[in-house]
Design a protein around this motif. Structure first.
Motif, PDB file in Angstrom:
ATOM      1  N   LEU A  58     -47.502   1.407  22.945  1.00 51.93           N
ATOM      2  CA  LEU A  58     -47.549   1.877  21.566  1.00 51.93           C
ATOM      3  C   LEU A  58     -48.978   2.224  21.161  1.00 51.93           C
ATOM      4  CD1 LEU A  58     -46.290   2.433  18.819  1.00 51.93           C
ATOM      5  CD2 LEU A  58     -46.457  -0.023  18.306  1.00 51.93           C
ATOM      6  N   ILE A  59     -49.919   1.373  21.521  1.00 52.19           N
ATOM      7  CA  ILE A  59     -51.324   1.664  21.205  1.00 52.19           C
ATOM      8  C   ILE A  59     -51.758   2.963  21.877  1.00 52.19           C
ATOM      9  CG2 ILE A  59     -53.690   0.860  21.497  1.00 52.19           C
ATOM     10  CD1 ILE A  59     -52.637  -1.998  21.195  1.00 52.19           C
ATOM     11  N   GLU A  60     -51.376   3.165  23.106  1.00 52.05           N
ATOM     12  CA  GLU A  60     -51.722   4.411  23.802  1.00 52.05           C
ATOM     13  C   GLU A  60     -51.075   5.615  23.132  1.00 52.05           C
ATOM     14  OE1 GLU A  60     -53.939   5.048  26.176  1.00 52.05           O
ATOM     15  OE2 GLU A  60     -54.505   2.939  25.878  1.00 52.05           O
ATOM     16  N   ASP A  61     -49.846   5.462  22.651  1.00 51.36           N
ATOM     17  CA  ASP A  61     -49.175   6.557  21.953  1.00 51.36           C
ATOM     18  C   ASP A  61     -49.904   6.904  20.650  1.00 51.36           C
ATOM     19  OD1 ASP A  61     -47.299   6.699  23.946  1.00 51.36           O
ATOM     20  OD2 ASP A  61     -45.739   5.605  22.842  1.00 51.36           O
ATOM     21  N   CYS A  62     -50.376   5.883  19.941  1.00 50.97           N
ATOM     22  CA  CYS A  62     -51.147   6.121  18.714  1.00 50.97           C
ATOM     23  C   CYS A  62     -52.415   6.907  19.026  1.00 50.97           C
ATOM     24  CB  CYS A  62     -51.510   4.790  18.051  1.00 50.97           C
ATOM     25  SG  CYS A  62     -50.117   3.827  17.418  1.00 50.97           S
ATOM     26  N   LEU A  63     -53.130   6.480  20.048  1.00 49.62           N
ATOM     27  CA  LEU A  63     -54.376   7.149  20.419  1.00 49.62           C
ATOM     28  C   LEU A  63     -54.110   8.585  20.859  1.00 49.62           C
ATOM     29  CD1 LEU A  63     -56.052   4.224  22.392  1.00 49.62           C
ATOM     30  CD2 LEU A  63     -56.731   5.084  20.145  1.00 49.62           C
ATOM     31  N   ALA A  64     -53.056   8.785  21.626  1.00 51.04           N
ATOM     32  CA  ALA A  64     -52.754  10.133  22.114  1.00 51.04           C
ATOM     33  C   ALA A  64     -52.425  11.071  20.962  1.00 51.04           C
ATOM     34  CB  ALA A  64     -51.601  10.076  23.106  1.00 51.04           C
TER      35      ALA A  64
END
Length: 249
Positions: A58-64
């Motif tokens: 989820l954190i990676e999706d936010c950053l992306a």
């Protein structure tokens, strides 16, 4: 803090932002953006409800998402967000806690809609004038005013324009939903500050919120500053805290 108030406040806050922004379902969180306006008001992740094993992705999706938008990643957490240690995961991922805001509820028994000497208030009226004062007060790009044009005609929205000796000086907005009146965009032009403009606007919005039959009147303020102290003088008290985490991209 009552759980009922927190849930109503959080739902209203999200509904109000949704009027201004594009929404993105991140499978465990809701993200807002607005491609044509690079303003942190529009770019925010909220309503985190993720299982522990979903957190890293989820954190990676936010950053992306925000990397693609060309904007920093901002995530606002409230006490109802899950998992409860999500903020710690963000810190480990390189985020910093930018500031803490208080969801403040008006608790004074009496309402006072009087204005300061020399200050007059009007509702509705010329949107272009209202938007111009908003953008100058907060340092927004003029495009922010254009985005808000469609929001201003919503039946839940009431706009206020303050004048000092007839000259536009400050603005505020009241958004009502689910028995809660939410006061936002309380801003004063630099040349008219410290003259009671903001106090006059907030007092009028509180009085109107009660007149509309709202059970609560609330707003959000960064903790520890002059703005929070002003709201405390006007009868607002902190109900709970919301932490904003940021990571520069």
């Amino acid at each position: 803090m009552t759980p009922e108030f927190m849930h109503v406040f959080e739902d209203l806050w999200i509904s109000f932002r949704a009027l201004w922004c594009e929404q993105h379902d991140l499978a465990g969180a809701l993200a807002f953006s607005r491609k044509e306006v690079k303003n942190e008001f529009f770019h925010r992740v909220v309503r985190v409800q993720a299982s522990s094993d979903r957190v890293p992705a989820l954190i990676e999706d936010c950053l992306a998402l925000y990397r693609g938008q060309g904007f920093d990643c901002h995530i606002t957490l409230s006490p109802r967000d899950l998992p409860v240690d999500f903020g710690e995961h963000l810190v480990h991922a390189g985020f910093r806690c930018g500031h803490t805001s208080a969801a403040m509820r008006h608790e004074a028994e009496e309402t006072d809609s009087t204005t300061s000497p020399g200050v007059t208030l009007s509702t509705g009226g010329d949107y272009d004038c209202w938007a111009g004062v908003m953008c100058r007060s907060f340092g927004f790009d003029p495009a922010m005013g254009e985005v808000g044009r469609s929001v201003s005609v919503r039946p839940q929205v009431r706009r206020y324009l303050a004048r000092v000796d007839g000259v536009p000086a400050g603005i505020a907005l009241l958004f009502s939903q689910a028995d809660l009146g939410y006061v936002d965009f309380v801003g004063t032009l630099p040349e008219f500050r410290c003259r009671g403009v903001a106090s006059s606007l907030v007092r009028r919005a509180v009085a109107d919120s009660r007149q509309l039959g709202n059970r609560w009147t609330a707003l959000e303020s960064v903790t520890g500053g002059d703005t929070e102290r002003l709201y405390q003088k006007l009868g607002f008290r902190s109900a709970y805290l919301r932490n904003r985490y940021m990571r520069s991209l």
